[in-house]
Motif scaffolding. Structure first.
Motif, PDB file in Angstrom:
ATOM      1  N   LEU A  80     -10.389  -4.120  -0.057  1.00 46.21           N
ATOM      2  CA  LEU A  80      -9.576  -3.223  -0.583  1.00 46.21           C
ATOM      3  C   LEU A  80      -9.921  -1.683  -0.627  1.00 46.21           C
ATOM      4  CD1 LEU A  80      -8.622  -5.254  -3.786  1.00 46.21           C
ATOM      5  CD2 LEU A  80      -7.153  -4.613  -1.862  1.00 46.21           C
ATOM      6  N   ASN A  81     -10.747  -1.296   0.363  1.00 46.35           N
ATOM      7  CA  ASN A  81     -11.244   0.019   0.577  1.00 46.35           C
ATOM      8  C   ASN A  81     -10.617   0.756   1.652  1.00 46.35           C
ATOM      9  OD1 ASN A  81     -13.070   0.462  -1.455  1.00 46.35           O
ATOM     10  ND2 ASN A  81     -14.803  -0.600  -0.043  1.00 46.35           N
ATOM     11  N   GLY A  82      -9.436   0.198   1.752  1.00 49.70           N
ATOM     12  CA  GLY A  82      -8.675   0.822   3.306  1.00 49.70           C
ATOM     13  C   GLY A  82      -8.392   2.397   2.751  1.00 49.70           C
ATOM     14  N   ASP A  83      -8.079   3.254   3.780  1.00 49.54           N
ATOM     15  CA  ASP A  83      -7.633   4.609   3.309  1.00 49.54           C
ATOM     16  C   ASP A  83      -5.808   4.570   2.896  1.00 49.54           C
ATOM     17  OD1 ASP A  83      -9.986   6.077   3.909  1.00 49.54           O
ATOM     18  OD2 ASP A  83      -9.230   5.780   6.106  1.00 49.54           O
ATOM     19  N   ASN A  84      -5.455   3.358   3.110  1.00 46.93           N
ATOM     20  CA  ASN A  84      -4.098   3.291   2.826  1.00 46.93           C
ATOM     21  C   ASN A  84      -3.741   2.771   1.539  1.00 46.93           C
ATOM     22  OD1 ASN A  84      -4.860   0.904   4.247  1.00 46.93           O
ATOM     23  ND2 ASN A  84      -2.813   0.373   4.395  1.00 46.93           N
ATOM     24  N   ILE A  85      -4.801   2.490   0.713  1.00 41.53           N
ATOM     25  CA  ILE A  85      -4.710   1.738  -0.591  1.00 41.53           C
ATOM     26  C   ILE A  85      -4.902   2.787  -1.688  1.00 41.53           C
ATOM     27  CG2 ILE A  85      -5.668  -0.121  -1.866  1.00 41.53           C
ATOM     28  CD1 ILE A  85      -5.886  -1.661   0.847  1.00 41.53           C
ATOM     29  N   ILE A  86      -4.089   2.561  -2.629  1.00 45.15           N
ATOM     30  CA  ILE A  86      -4.342   3.190  -4.087  1.00 45.15           C
ATOM     31  C   ILE A  86      -4.611   2.075  -4.861  1.00 45.15           C
ATOM     32  CG2 ILE A  86      -3.487   4.489  -5.954  1.00 45.15           C
ATOM     33  CD1 ILE A  86      -1.451   6.006  -3.736  1.00 45.15           C
ATOM     34  N   LEU A  87      -5.714   2.085  -5.626  1.00 46.73           N
ATOM     35  CA  LEU A  87      -5.963   1.131  -6.529  1.00 46.73           C
ATOM     36  C   LEU A  87      -6.108   1.671  -8.092  1.00 46.73           C
ATOM     37  CD1 LEU A  87      -8.967  -0.895  -4.924  1.00 46.73           C
ATOM     38  CD2 LEU A  87      -6.429  -1.489  -4.869  1.00 46.73           C
ATOM     39  N   ALA A  88      -5.663   0.884  -9.072  1.00 48.37           N
ATOM     40  CA  ALA A  88      -5.616   1.275 -10.541  1.00 48.37           C
ATOM     41  C   ALA A  88      -6.044  -0.037 -11.393  1.00 48.37           C
ATOM     42  CB  ALA A  88      -4.124   1.915 -10.913  1.00 48.37           C
ATOM     43  N   ARG A  89      -6.797   0.201 -12.187  1.00 47.63           N
ATOM     44  CA  ARG A  89      -7.099  -0.842 -13.112  1.00 47.63           C
ATOM     45  C   ARG A  89      -6.516  -0.881 -14.393  1.00 47.63           C
ATOM     46  NH1 ARG A  89     -12.324   0.895 -13.748  1.00 47.63           N
ATOM     47  NH2 ARG A  89     -13.479  -0.561 -12.177  1.00 47.63           N
ATOM     48  N   SER A  90      -5.843  -2.061 -14.697  1.00 49.05           N
ATOM     49  CA  SER A  90      -5.102  -2.135 -15.872  1.00 49.05           C
ATOM     50  C   SER A  90      -6.042  -1.934 -17.038  1.00 49.05           C
ATOM     51  CB  SER A  90      -4.271  -3.335 -15.914  1.00 49.05           C
ATOM     52  OG  SER A  90      -5.334  -4.345 -16.347  1.00 49.05           O
ATOM     53  N   GLY A  91      -5.521  -1.549 -18.231  1.00 46.27           N
ATOM     54  CA  GLY A  91      -6.165  -1.658 -19.508  1.00 46.27           C
ATOM     55  C   GLY A  91      -6.571  -3.042 -20.065  1.00 46.27           C
ATOM     56  N   GLY A  92      -5.996  -4.039 -19.390  1.00 49.06           N
ATOM     57  CA  GLY A  92      -6.183  -5.413 -20.000  1.00 49.06           C
ATOM     58  C   GLY A  92      -5.128  -5.656 -20.891  1.00 49.06           C
ATOM     59  N   ALA A  93      -3.964  -4.987 -20.987  1.00 48.91           N
ATOM     60  CA  ALA A  93      -2.952  -5.060 -22.042  1.00 48.91           C
ATOM     61  C   ALA A  93      -2.286  -6.383 -21.561  1.00 48.91           C
ATOM     62  CB  ALA A  93      -1.770  -3.881 -21.594  1.00 48.91           C
ATOM     63  N   PRO A  94      -1.354  -6.887 -22.549  1.00 50.76           N
ATOM     64  CA  PRO A  94      -0.711  -8.178 -22.185  1.00 50.76           C
ATOM     65  C   PRO A  94       0.348  -8.165 -21.092  1.00 50.76           C
ATOM     66  CG  PRO A  94      -0.757  -7.618 -24.657  1.00 50.76           C
ATOM     67  CD  PRO A  94      -1.289  -6.802 -23.921  1.00 50.76           C
ATOM     68  N   TRP A  95       0.951  -7.076 -20.806  1.00 49.90           N
ATOM     69  CA  TRP A  95       1.802  -6.935 -19.969  1.00 49.90           C
ATOM     70  C   TRP A  95       1.459  -7.381 -18.453  1.00 49.90           C
ATOM     71  CZ3 TRP A  95      -0.302  -3.189 -17.027  1.00 49.90           C
ATOM     72  CH2 TRP A  95      -0.659  -1.945 -17.590  1.00 49.90           C
ATOM     73  N   LEU A  96       0.208  -7.359 -18.282  1.00 47.90           N
ATOM     74  CA  LEU A  96      -0.367  -7.396 -17.053  1.00 47.90           C
ATOM     75  C   LEU A  96      -0.413  -8.898 -16.578  1.00 47.90           C
ATOM     76  CD1 LEU A  96      -2.383  -6.662 -14.590  1.00 47.90           C
ATOM     77  CD2 LEU A  96      -4.249  -7.831 -15.738  1.00 47.90           C
ATOM     78  N   MET A  97       0.132  -9.900 -17.712  1.00 57.26           N
ATOM     79  CA  MET A  97       0.531 -11.197 -17.351  1.00 57.26           C
ATOM     80  C   MET A  97       1.666 -11.251 -16.241  1.00 57.26           C
ATOM     81  SD  MET A  97      -1.814 -12.866 -18.495  1.00 57.26           S
ATOM     82  CE  MET A  97      -1.336 -14.203 -18.737  1.00 57.26           C
ATOM     83  N   ALA A  98       2.382 -10.227 -16.290  1.00 51.47           N
ATOM     84  CA  ALA A  98       3.749 -10.220 -15.601  1.00 51.47           C
ATOM     85  C   ALA A  98       3.281  -9.552 -13.972  1.00 51.47           C
ATOM     86  CB  ALA A  98       5.036  -9.251 -16.075  1.00 51.47           C
ATOM     87  N   SER A  99       3.627 -10.216 -13.009  1.00 55.21           N
ATOM     88  CA  SER A  99       3.343  -9.968 -11.545  1.00 55.21           C
ATOM     89  C   SER A  99       4.342  -9.491 -10.865  1.00 55.21           C
ATOM     90  CB  SER A  99       2.629 -10.863 -10.630  1.00 55.21           C
ATOM     91  OG  SER A  99       1.386 -11.265 -11.581  1.00 55.21           O
ATOM     92  N   TRP A 100       4.341  -8.390 -10.089  1.00 51.96           N
ATOM     93  CA  TRP A 100       5.291  -7.694  -9.325  1.00 51.96           C
ATOM     94  C   TRP A 100       4.884  -7.460  -7.949  1.00 51.96           C
ATOM     95  CZ3 TRP A 100      10.128  -6.467 -11.362  1.00 51.96           C
ATOM     96  CH2 TRP A 100      10.060  -6.564 -12.831  1.00 51.96           C
ATOM     97  N   ILE A 101       5.382  -7.930  -6.667  1.00 51.06           N
ATOM     98  CA  ILE A 101       5.185  -7.514  -5.555  1.00 51.06           C
ATOM     99  C   ILE A 101       6.398  -7.126  -4.978  1.00 51.06           C
ATOM    100  CG2 ILE A 101       4.431  -8.532  -3.210  1.00 51.06           C
ATOM    101  CD1 ILE A 101       3.345 -10.498  -6.472  1.00 51.06           C
ATOM    102  N   ILE A 102       6.357  -5.926  -4.399  1.00 49.72           N
ATOM    103  CA  ILE A 102       7.560  -5.165  -3.999  1.00 49.72           C
ATOM    104  C   ILE A 102       7.346  -4.452  -2.715  1.00 49.72           C
ATOM    105  CG2 ILE A 102       9.379  -3.336  -4.563  1.00 49.72           C
ATOM    106  CD1 ILE A 102       8.089  -3.652  -7.436  1.00 49.72           C
TER     107      ILE A 102
END
Length: 340
Positions: free
Chosen positions: A174-196
């Motif tokens: 996941l270290n590619g120049d074209n990738i932005i990564l963000a770490r969630s705060g572990g909130a319950p809404w992480l249980m929902a997944s989106w791929i767009i």
């Protein structure tokens, strides 16, 4: 790859087992007589001429006239690229034919949202979203599911990824120049997944299943720019904006021009790239609905949970440009192309 696997894949492409054996044998031997092919491959002598004639018709073999007659394998890259082009054309034709058939029977377009049953089917759809995207892919999902998409993500260096997950450490893939990564705060809404993917496809589902419930797992698949635009808005305002960016975009290393279709993705990229930026924007004037293509400079942006737009210098004047569905701005932007 083992020879048995190669034969299996060739059969999926329409060759028989004997045709697959004959072609593999020719690749090993080079130009050969039919008797040599029989001896090496085990194809019965009574069948080998029919098999070689069929391979010739399908473009896998060239016939070298003479005495004796020799059979030569066509370069695999040439024949497989030709087959790939033909398969893609056939698939596009079938898609159009199926849509026409649906309209004839139902008198309307296909539904905008489908229910997908089965975890494996959901995974296949997620992979398809990544493969088919042309500009950007937005992903919010637990790392357990993200890891299943590793191969597809690694294979796309030509789109921008914005990914939110419950990372511990950032894996190498996941270290590619074209990738932005963000770490969630572990909130319950992480249980929902989106791929767009762009504004063409979106996949949504809830908690990941236990193994025994994989076949009873359901997800939702959308193919509607109007719906997907809302999904993109929620992705940023609910998920990404409430997460910690742990890996920025390597903007300077990315090939230009760089095309995007979502105004919030554009502004997210600009936060890393800096301003001003030369750009081309395609869209419509808000007042007249007239299509426009503008060349100029992005000099500023506004980004809040309710609004997202850029200030664009064009022909000596400044225009406010928003995304699809804009009505406060001057221009409704449909595609944003960063040129430098």
């Amino acid at each position: 790859m083992r020879e048995e696997e190669i034969i299996e894949k060739l059969q999926k492409l329409g060759l028989t087992k004997y045709e697959s054996l004959a072609y593999i044998t020719l690749l090993k031997l080079g130009p050969s007589k039919a008797t040599d092919i029989t001896k090496e491959s085990g194809i019965p002598h009574t069948r080998v001429y029919d098999v070689l004639s069929s391979l010739h018709r399908k473009g896998f073999v060239d016939v070298m006239q003479g005495s004796p007659r020799l059979y030569k394998p066509v370069n695999p890259e040439v024949v497989l690229e030709k087959m790939k082009d033909e398969i893609v054309q056939d698939i596009e034709s079938l898609k159009a034919a199926f849509l026409d058939l649906y309209r004839e029977v139902h008198g309307e377009e296909l539904p905008e949202i489908w229910t997908i049953q089965g975890f494996d089917n959901t995974l296949e759809r997620a992979e398809y979203v990544i493969r088919s995207a042309k500009h950007e892919v937005l992903i919010n999902t637990p790392f357990e599911f993200l890891n299943l998409l590793k191969k597809e993500i690694k294979g796309r260096k030509d789109v921008v990824f914005v990914i939110v997950s419950n990372f511990d450490d950032v894996p190498e893939w996941l270290n590619g120049d074209n990738i932005i990564l963000a770490r969630s705060g572990g909130a319950p809404w992480l249980m929902a997944s989106w791929i767009i993917g762009d504004i063409d496809y979106a996949l949504f589902f809830g908690a990941l299943p236990q193994d025994k419930r994989r076949e009873k797992f359901y997800s939702f698949w959308a193919k509607s720019p109007r719906i997907i635009q809302n999904y993109m808005h929620w992705f940023y305002t609910i998920y990404f904006d409430n997460s910690e960016v742990i890996k920025p975009l390597g903007y300077e290393e990315l090939p230009k021009p760089l095309s995007l279709v979502n105004i919030r993705t554009l502004i997210t990229v600009l936060k890393f790239a800096g301003l001003p930026r030369k750009a081309e924007i395609a869209g419509r004037m808000i007042d007249t609905k007239e299509p426009v293509t503008l060349d100029g400079d992005i000099v500023d942006y506004e980004y809040t949970p309710l609004t997202a737009n850029v200030t664009f210098k064009y022909n000596g004047k400044e225009l406010k440009v928003g995304g699809i569905g804009s009505y406060f701005e001057d221009v409704e932007g449909e595609k944003f192309i960063l040129l430098d």
